[in-house]
Scaffold this motif. Structure first.
Motif, mmCIF file in Angstrom:
data_model
loop_
_atom_site.group_PDB
_atom_site.id
_atom_site.type_symbol
_atom_site.label_atom_id
_atom_site.label_comp_id
_atom_site.label_asym_id
_atom_site.label_seq_id
_atom_site.Cartn_x
_atom_site.Cartn_y
_atom_site.Cartn_z
ATOM 1 N N GLU A 278 0.709 -1.194 0.063
ATOM 2 C CA GLU A 278 0.044 -0.054 0.086
ATOM 3 C C GLU A 278 0.951 1.387 -0.008
ATOM 4 O O GLU A 278 0.506 2.276 -0.723
ATOM 5 C CB GLU A 278 -0.960 -0.059 1.298
ATOM 6 N N SER B 16 -6.632 -1.474 -5.633
ATOM 7 C CA SER B 16 -7.041 -1.847 -4.199
ATOM 8 C C SER B 16 -6.129 -1.378 -3.201
ATOM 9 O O SER B 16 -6.625 -0.807 -2.005
ATOM 10 C CB SER B 16 -7.099 -3.504 -3.924
ATOM 11 N N HIS B 17 -4.788 -1.444 -3.468
ATOM 12 C CA HIS B 17 -3.752 -0.773 -2.470
ATOM 13 C C HIS B 17 -4.016 0.482 -2.290
ATOM 14 O O HIS B 17 -3.942 0.982 -1.333
ATOM 15 C CB HIS B 17 -2.277 -1.413 -3.000
ATOM 16 N N ARG C 124 -7.297 1.367 -0.152
ATOM 17 C CA ARG C 124 -7.335 1.057 1.324
ATOM 18 C C ARG C 124 -6.240 1.910 1.645
ATOM 19 O O ARG C 124 -6.346 2.237 2.920
ATOM 20 C CB ARG C 124 -6.800 -0.407 1.314
ATOM 21 N N GLN D 281 -7.858 5.489 2.355
ATOM 22 C CA GLN D 281 -8.702 5.217 3.402
ATOM 23 C C GLN D 281 -8.024 5.419 4.994
ATOM 24 O O GLN D 281 -8.282 6.051 5.827
ATOM 25 C CB GLN D 281 -9.578 4.049 3.411
ATOM 26 N N LYS D 282 -6.887 4.550 5.031
ATOM 27 C CA LYS D 282 -6.328 4.499 6.256
ATOM 28 C C LYS D 282 -5.496 5.919 6.446
ATOM 29 O O LYS D 282 -5.568 6.262 7.548
ATOM 30 C CB LYS D 282 -4.865 3.594 6.062
#
Lengths: 180, 110
Positions: A130, A160-161, A164, A167-168
Motif C-alpha cells: 500500500e 485496491s492498495h 485501502r 482510507q487509512k
C-alpha cells in the motif's frame, strides 16, 4: 521533451560511454528516487541513500536493457522497487515486514521536521505494498499503468492498495486534525 | 462523496509536503562507485604489458627468431610429400574448418 532529453542522455552513455551524461541523469532523478526510498523506509536517510546508490549503479550496468518502451523515470523506479524488495527479503525478520518501525526521530523542533515525521507516521500505518502504491501515485505522480509497470502488480491490485491506503491515511489525518 | 473528500484530503496532504531532496554530493558518490574504474585499470595494465612485450621483442631481436622459425617450418614442409595431398582432401579440410569456425562464432554470439 523531457523524455527526449532522457533518451538522448541514455544514448550518449551507451554509444559514447559518456559518463557525464549519466551524471546528468543521476542529478536529474536522484531526488525522486531518494524520496521514494525515504517514504518506503519511513525516513531512514542513511538506508535510503544506500538503496538509491545501488539503484543508480544497477541502472548504469543495465542501461543497455532500457528500450524506451516506458519513460526512463518509470524504468528507473522499477529498478528502485526491485532494489527495495531485495533488501526487505534479505533483511526479513520473523515478525511482519510490514511492521516497519519509524527510525529515531530527528532532532529539531521545526515545523517542517514535524510534518516530515507526520508523513512517515502516516505511511507507517500502511502495508508495504500500500505504501509503495501510495508513494508512487501521490508523491511521484505515477499513473496506474506506470505503477503496474514498476511493481508488476495487476492494475486491479494496485487500485485496491491505493483505495485501502487512502482510507487509512484519511483516517490518520482526521485523527491528527488535518481535516480542513 | 466521503471517498472523494478523503481522496482530496490525502492528496492535499502529500502535495503540501512533497519536498525536493538536495543532491549534497549524492551524484558524486554514485559516479565514484560506478563500475568501469576496474575495466579502465585493466585496459591500462594490458597496455603496459603489451608495451613491455614489444620492448622485450625489440631488445632481444625477436624478429630474428621468427625468421629462423619460419625458414625451419617451410624447410620441413618442402621435404614432405605434399603431392600426396589431393585438392579434394584440401577442399574438404577447408570446408570443415569453415563450418567449425562459423559454428564457434554462432555459439559465442548466443
Amino acid at each position: 521533451m523531457e523524455r527526449v532529453s532522457d533518451i538522448s542522455l541514455v544514448t550518449r552513455v551507451l554509444v559514447f560511454h559518456d559518463k557525464r551524461a549519466f551524471d546528468k541523469l543521476v542529478k536529474k532523478h536522484q531526488s525522486a528516487v531518494r524520496r521514494m526510498f525515504m517514504n518506503l523506509t519511513l525516513g531512514d536517510a542513511s538506508l535510503s541513500d544506500d538503496l538509491a546508490q545501488d539503484t543508480f549503479i544497477k541502472a548504469y550496468t543495465r542501461l543497455g536493457s532500457f528500450k524506451s518502451m516506458s519513460s526512463f523515470s518509470t524504468w528507473l523506479h522499477r529498478i528502485a522497487y526491485n532494489v527495495f524488495y531485495d533488501y526487505t527479503r534479505s533483511h526479513r525478520k520473523t515478525d511482519d515486514i510490514d511492521g516497519m518501525t519509524l527510525p529515531q526521530a530527528t532532532t529539531g523542533g521545526s515545523a517542517s521536521a514535524a510534518l516530515q515525521m507526520d508523513i512517515y507516521s502516516a505511511l507507517g500505518r500502511l502495508k508495504t505494498d500500500e505504501r509503495t502504491c501510495i508513494t508512487l501515485q501521490l508523491v511521484d505522480g505515477m499513473s496506474i499503468d506506470d505503477i503496474t509497470a514498476i511493481t508488476g502488480m495487476p492494475a486491479g491490485t494496485v487500485k485496491s492498495h491505493l483505495s485501502r491506503g487512502k482510507q487509512k491515511l484519511a483516517t490518520f489525518l482526521k485523527e491528527n486534525g488535518y481535516d480542513r | 462523496m466521503t471517498d472523494n473528500r478523503d481522496d482530496i484530503l490525502v492528496k492535499k496532504f502529500f502535495e503540501e509536503n512533497i519536498k525536493e531532496i538536495e543532491d549534497n554530493g549524492f551524484s558524486r558518490r554514485v559516479m565514484h562507485r560506478l563500475p568501469g574504474r576496474a575495466s579502465r585499470t585493466n585496459r591500462i595494465w594490458t597496455l603496459l604489458c603489451a608495451m613491455a612485450g614489444i620492448a622485450v621483442f625489440v631488445i632481444f631481436r625477436g624478429w630474428e627468431y621468427l625468421t629462423a622459425c619460419f625458414y625451419d617450418v617451410t624447410a620441413d614442409i618442402s621435404t614432405t610429400e605434399v603431392q600426396q595431398i589431393s585438392p579434394v582432401t584440401l577442399g574438404i579440410t577447408l570446408v570443415v574448418l569453415t563450418v567449425l569456425a562459423i559454428n564457434s562464432y554462432v555459439l559465442s554470439e548466443e
